[in-house]
Design a protein around this motif. Structure first.
Motif, PDB file in Angstrom:
ATOM      1  N   ILE A  17       0.832  -1.204   0.000  1.00 23.07           N
ATOM      2  CA  ILE A  17       0.000   0.000   0.000  1.00 23.07           C
ATOM      3  C   ILE A  17       0.868   1.256   0.000  1.00 23.07           C
ATOM      4  N   ALA A  18       1.887   1.288   0.850  1.00 24.85           N
ATOM      5  CA  ALA A  18       2.759   2.465   0.923  1.00 24.85           C
ATOM      6  C   ALA A  18       3.511   2.688  -0.378  1.00 24.85           C
ATOM      7  N   THR A  19       4.037   1.628  -0.967  1.00 20.45           N
ATOM      8  CA  THR A  19       4.770   1.753  -2.232  1.00 20.45           C
ATOM      9  C   THR A  19       3.855   2.215  -3.351  1.00 20.45           C
ATOM     10  N   ALA A  20       2.640   1.696  -3.395  1.00 18.70           N
ATOM     11  CA  ALA A  20       1.686   2.112  -4.434  1.00 18.70           C
ATOM     12  C   ALA A  20       1.337   3.590  -4.286  1.00 18.70           C
ATOM     13  N   ALA A  60      -6.246   9.398  -1.346  1.00 19.15           N
ATOM     14  CA  ALA A  60      -7.321   8.830  -0.542  1.00 19.15           C
ATOM     15  C   ALA A  60      -8.033   7.690  -1.272  1.00 19.15           C
ATOM     16  N   ALA A  61      -8.366   7.907  -2.531  1.00 19.62           N
ATOM     17  CA  ALA A  61      -9.079   6.880  -3.297  1.00 19.62           C
ATOM     18  C   ALA A  61      -8.227   5.631  -3.471  1.00 19.62           C
ATOM     19  N   THR A  62      -6.958   5.813  -3.789  1.00 17.69           N
ATOM     20  CA  THR A  62      -6.072   4.659  -3.971  1.00 17.69           C
ATOM     21  C   THR A  62      -5.868   3.918  -2.659  1.00 17.69           C
ATOM     22  N   GLY A  63      -5.662   4.655  -1.580  1.00 13.04           N
ATOM     23  CA  GLY A  63      -5.482   4.019  -0.280  1.00 13.04           C
ATOM     24  C   GLY A  63      -6.699   3.229   0.144  1.00 13.04           C
TER      25      GLY A  63
END
Length: 76
Positions: A17-20, A60-63
């Protein structure tokens, strides 16, 4: 450099998640220079607000999407 520091996170899910999020919305220093120059010519503060809103919405949406899609739980 920020991607390398994700190794400090405890689970593979958190690392993904952090890398993305870093890869999608955070510009490198060269891109930040181009964005800054473009926004300065585009109209100053209003353009920065729009840019910040777009980047914040993407983050926000990606997370949220990755949080729903990836299996597992985040560590405490």
């Amino acid at each position: 450099m920020a991607t390398i520091t994700t190794r400090l996170l405890s689970t593979k899910r958190e690392k993904v998640i952090a890398t993305a999020l870093l890869g999608i919305a955070i510009p490198c220093s060269a891109q930040l220079g181009v964005v800054s120059g473009t926004l300065a010519r585009a109209g100053g503060f209003g353009a920065w607000v729009v840019y910040g809103t777009v980047v914040g919405t993407i983050l926000a949406a990606t997370g949220l999407l990755l949080n729903m899609v990836l299996p597992g739980q985040s560590a405490d």
